[in-house]
Design a protein around this motif. Structure first.
Motif, PDB file in Angstrom:
ATOM      1  N   ASP A  38       0.827  -1.211   0.000  1.00 32.29           N
ATOM      2  CA  ASP A  38       0.000   0.000   0.000  1.00 32.29           C
ATOM      3  C   ASP A  38       0.863   1.264   0.000  1.00 32.29           C
ATOM      4  OD1 ASP A  38       0.960   0.143   2.610  1.00 32.29           O
ATOM      5  OD2 ASP A  38      -0.994  -0.192   3.545  1.00 32.29           O
ATOM      6  N   GLY A  39       2.188   1.106   0.113  1.00 38.87           N
ATOM      7  CA  GLY A  39       3.105   2.234  -0.017  1.00 38.87           C
ATOM      8  C   GLY A  39       3.264   3.097   1.218  1.00 38.87           C
ATOM      9  N   ASP A  40       2.847   2.614   2.368  1.00 36.63           N
ATOM     10  CA  ASP A  40       2.943   3.403   3.597  1.00 36.63           C
ATOM     11  C   ASP A  40       4.398   3.455   4.063  1.00 36.63           C
ATOM     12  OD1 ASP A  40       2.812   4.503   6.165  1.00 36.63           O
ATOM     13  OD2 ASP A  40       0.862   3.579   6.577  1.00 36.63           O
ATOM     14  N   ILE A  41       5.138   4.454   3.563  1.00 35.94           N
ATOM     15  CA  ILE A  41       6.577   4.490   3.827  1.00 35.94           C
ATOM     16  C   ILE A  41       6.930   4.780   5.278  1.00 35.94           C
ATOM     17  CG2 ILE A  41       7.099   5.086   1.437  1.00 35.94           C
ATOM     18  CD1 ILE A  41       7.866   7.879   2.477  1.00 35.94           C
ATOM     19  N   ILE A  42       6.031   5.409   6.012  1.00 34.02           N
ATOM     20  CA  ILE A  42       6.297   5.601   7.445  1.00 34.02           C
ATOM     21  C   ILE A  42       6.327   4.239   8.127  1.00 34.02           C
ATOM     22  CG2 ILE A  42       5.300   6.397   9.633  1.00 34.02           C
ATOM     23  CD1 ILE A  42       4.531   8.989   8.262  1.00 34.02           C
ATOM     24  N   ILE A  43       5.349   3.395   7.819  1.00 35.15           N
ATOM     25  CA  ILE A  43       5.298   2.055   8.401  1.00 35.15           C
ATOM     26  C   ILE A  43       6.502   1.241   7.936  1.00 35.15           C
ATOM     27  CG2 ILE A  43       4.016  -0.119   8.524  1.00 35.15           C
ATOM     28  CD1 ILE A  43       2.648   2.077  10.119  1.00 35.15           C
ATOM     29  N   ASN A  94      12.005   5.377  22.353  1.00 32.81           N
ATOM     30  CA  ASN A  94      11.426   6.457  21.556  1.00 32.81           C
ATOM     31  C   ASN A  94      11.641   6.219  20.066  1.00 32.81           C
ATOM     32  OD1 ASN A  94      14.308   7.298  22.044  1.00 32.81           O
ATOM     33  ND2 ASN A  94      13.665   8.967  20.672  1.00 32.81           N
ATOM     34  N   ILE A  95      10.810   6.886  19.288  1.00 30.01           N
ATOM     35  CA  ILE A  95      10.826   6.800  17.823  1.00 30.01           C
ATOM     36  C   ILE A  95      10.869   8.217  17.284  1.00 30.01           C
ATOM     37  CG2 ILE A  95       9.503   6.131  15.769  1.00 30.01           C
ATOM     38  CD1 ILE A  95       8.116   4.001  17.608  1.00 30.01           C
ATOM     39  N   ASP A  96      11.696   8.451  16.278  1.00 36.96           N
ATOM     40  CA  ASP A  96      11.802   9.759  15.637  1.00 36.96           C
ATOM     41  C   ASP A  96      11.638   9.558  14.135  1.00 36.96           C
ATOM     42  OD1 ASP A  96      12.217  12.455  15.250  1.00 36.96           O
ATOM     43  OD2 ASP A  96      14.379  12.380  15.603  1.00 36.96           O
ATOM     44  N   ILE A  97      10.578  10.135  13.575  1.00 33.91           N
ATOM     45  CA  ILE A  97      10.240   9.952  12.152  1.00 33.91           C
ATOM     46  C   ILE A  97      10.253  11.304  11.442  1.00 33.91           C
ATOM     47  CG2 ILE A  97       8.394   9.299  10.539  1.00 33.91           C
ATOM     48  CD1 ILE A  97       7.461   7.294  12.744  1.00 33.91           C
ATOM     49  N   LEU A  98      10.807  11.320  10.244  1.00 36.34           N
ATOM     50  CA  LEU A  98      10.777  12.505   9.393  1.00 36.34           C
ATOM     51  C   LEU A  98      10.277  12.087   8.013  1.00 36.34           C
ATOM     52  CD1 LEU A  98      11.524  15.492   8.721  1.00 36.34           C
ATOM     53  CD2 LEU A  98      13.780  14.627   8.064  1.00 36.34           C
ATOM     54  N   VAL A 130       6.735  12.769  14.989  1.00 41.27           N
ATOM     55  CA  VAL A 130       6.482  12.713  13.547  1.00 41.27           C
ATOM     56  C   VAL A 130       6.663  14.126  13.012  1.00 41.27           C
ATOM     57  CG1 VAL A 130       4.801  12.233  11.727  1.00 41.27           C
ATOM     58  CG2 VAL A 130       4.859  10.788  13.780  1.00 41.27           C
ATOM     59  N   LYS A 131       7.675  14.287  12.172  1.00 43.31           N
ATOM     60  CA  LYS A 131       7.983  15.591  11.605  1.00 43.31           C
ATOM     61  C   LYS A 131       7.855  15.525  10.080  1.00 43.31           C
ATOM     62  CE  LYS A 131      12.090  15.521  13.332  1.00 43.31           C
ATOM     63  NZ  LYS A 131      12.334  14.279  14.030  1.00 43.31           N
ATOM     64  N   PHE A 139      12.262  17.872  -5.644  1.00 42.61           N
ATOM     65  CA  PHE A 139      11.894  16.494  -5.963  1.00 42.61           C
ATOM     66  C   PHE A 139      10.399  16.300  -5.721  1.00 42.61           C
ATOM     67  CE2 PHE A 139      16.294  16.554  -4.457  1.00 42.61           C
ATOM     68  CZ  PHE A 139      16.940  16.050  -5.581  1.00 42.61           C
ATOM     69  N   PRO A 140       9.549  16.970  -6.508  1.00 46.60           N
ATOM     70  CA  PRO A 140       8.104  16.942  -6.241  1.00 46.60           C
ATOM     71  C   PRO A 140       7.435  15.586  -6.505  1.00 46.60           C
ATOM     72  CG  PRO A 140       8.558  18.081  -8.301  1.00 46.60           C
ATOM     73  CD  PRO A 140       9.885  17.807  -7.654  1.00 46.60           C
ATOM     74  N   ASN A 141       8.120  14.687  -7.172  1.00 41.56           N
ATOM     75  CA  ASN A 141       7.520  13.383  -7.495  1.00 41.56           C
ATOM     76  C   ASN A 141       8.077  12.247  -6.647  1.00 41.56           C
ATOM     77  OD1 ASN A 141       5.877  14.475  -9.567  1.00 41.56           O
ATOM     78  ND2 ASN A 141       7.676  14.565 -10.874  1.00 41.56           N
ATOM     79  N   ILE A 142       8.693  12.607  -5.509  1.00 44.89           N
ATOM     80  CA  ILE A 142       9.278  11.589  -4.628  1.00 44.89           C
ATOM     81  C   ILE A 142       8.836  11.862  -3.193  1.00 44.89           C
ATOM     82  CG2 ILE A 142      11.441  10.676  -3.679  1.00 44.89           C
ATOM     83  CD1 ILE A 142      12.788  11.358  -6.328  1.00 44.89           C
ATOM     84  N   ILE A 143       8.574  10.792  -2.458  1.00 42.21           N
ATOM     85  CA  ILE A 143       8.314  10.877  -1.027  1.00 42.21           C
ATOM     86  C   ILE A 143       9.370  10.030  -0.323  1.00 42.21           C
ATOM     87  CG2 ILE A 143       6.615   9.012  -1.125  1.00 42.21           C
ATOM     88  CD1 ILE A 143       5.194  10.376   1.274  1.00 42.21           C
ATOM     89  N   THR A 144       9.923  10.571   0.751  1.00 37.30           N
ATOM     90  CA  THR A 144      10.963   9.874   1.512  1.00 37.30           C
ATOM     91  C   THR A 144      10.610   9.933   2.988  1.00 37.30           C
ATOM     92  OG1 THR A 144      12.630  10.502  -0.123  1.00 37.30           O
ATOM     93  CG2 THR A 144      13.445   9.806   2.019  1.00 37.30           C
ATOM     94  N   SER A 145      10.920   8.859   3.681  1.00 34.68           N
ATOM     95  CA  SER A 145      10.734   8.821   5.127  1.00 34.68           C
ATOM     96  C   SER A 145      12.005   8.288   5.779  1.00 34.68           C
ATOM     97  CB  SER A 145       9.545   7.925   5.493  1.00 34.68           C
ATOM     98  OG  SER A 145       9.351   7.911   6.889  1.00 34.68           O
ATOM     99  N   TYR A 146      12.316   8.828   6.950  1.00 30.77           N
ATOM    100  CA  TYR A 146      13.451   8.398   7.755  1.00 30.77           C
ATOM    101  C   TYR A 146      12.919   8.040   9.141  1.00 30.77           C
ATOM    102  CZ  TYR A 146      15.913  11.250   4.259  1.00 30.77           C
ATOM    103  OH  TYR A 146      16.373  11.799   3.097  1.00 30.77           O
ATOM    104  N   CYS A 147      13.506   7.020   9.771  1.00 26.38           N
ATOM    105  CA  CYS A 147      13.084   6.660  11.113  1.00 26.38           C
ATOM    106  C   CYS A 147      14.265   6.171  11.941  1.00 26.38           C
ATOM    107  CB  CYS A 147      12.017   5.563  11.060  1.00 26.38           C
ATOM    108  SG  CYS A 147      11.447   5.046  12.683  1.00 26.38           S
TER     109      CYS A 147
END
Length: 157
Positions: A38-43, A94-98, A130-131, A139-147
């Motif tokens: 489903d593409g949930d990059i945070i998960i 703790n968890i730190d997400i961007l 969650v930030k 890069f308007p056509n890309i989504i990135t997540s860091y954790c």
């Protein structure tokens, strides 16, 4: 106490669509995340950072076209990661997400994502951040997540 750190990064292309799912929350959008799941990059990042903190392989080893049906819920990954933590008597400190995304803006969604992840993982709100930031339209056509995640295990029995 034994402390362990996990880290993960995930990027996906954005395609034309109606919504994106982040942290288990569906967010209206003119774009969708292109992914086998489903593409949930945070998960994805959160589960993989848990796996990393436990010394396990990346998500691609266990969640791929040979083992999962297309469009499967990423929450399955997080449930598996949560089970591994419990089996090893580990707890989340703790968890730190961007999340890096130009559109839609996530200002009104960050707290909902945080609440949902807190509920799924059975941790307090002050144990998760969650930030969101943008790429300044580079890069308007890309989504990135860091954790980043810090877990701990008591040496006491």
């Amino acid at each position: 106490m034994i402390f362990k750190v996990g880290f993960s990064k995930d990027s996906h292309n954005l395609v034309e669509g109606k919504e994106i799912t982040l942290g288990g929350i569906k967010i209206p959008s003119s774009q969708a995340i292109s992914a086998y799941s489903d593409g949930d990059i945070i998960i994805h990042c959160l589960a993989e950072s848990i796996f990393g903190s436990m010394g396990l392989e990346d998500l691609g080893e266990n969640y791929n076209s040979k083992t999962m049906e297309k469009n499967f819920s990423s929450l399955l990954m997080l449930e598996d990661a949560k089970k591994i933590l419990l089996q090893n008597n580990c707890k989340i400190s703790n968890i730190d997400i961007l999340v890096e995304l130009d559109y839609p803006k996530l200002t009104q969604w960050k707290f909902k994502i945080k609440e949902n992840l807190s509920k799924i993982l059975n941790i307090k709100l002050n144990q998760i951040s969650v930030k969101a930031t943008t790429t300044e339209n580079n890069f308007p056509n890309i989504i990135t997540s860091y954790c980043n995640i810090l877990i701990y295990k008591s040496e006491e029995k």
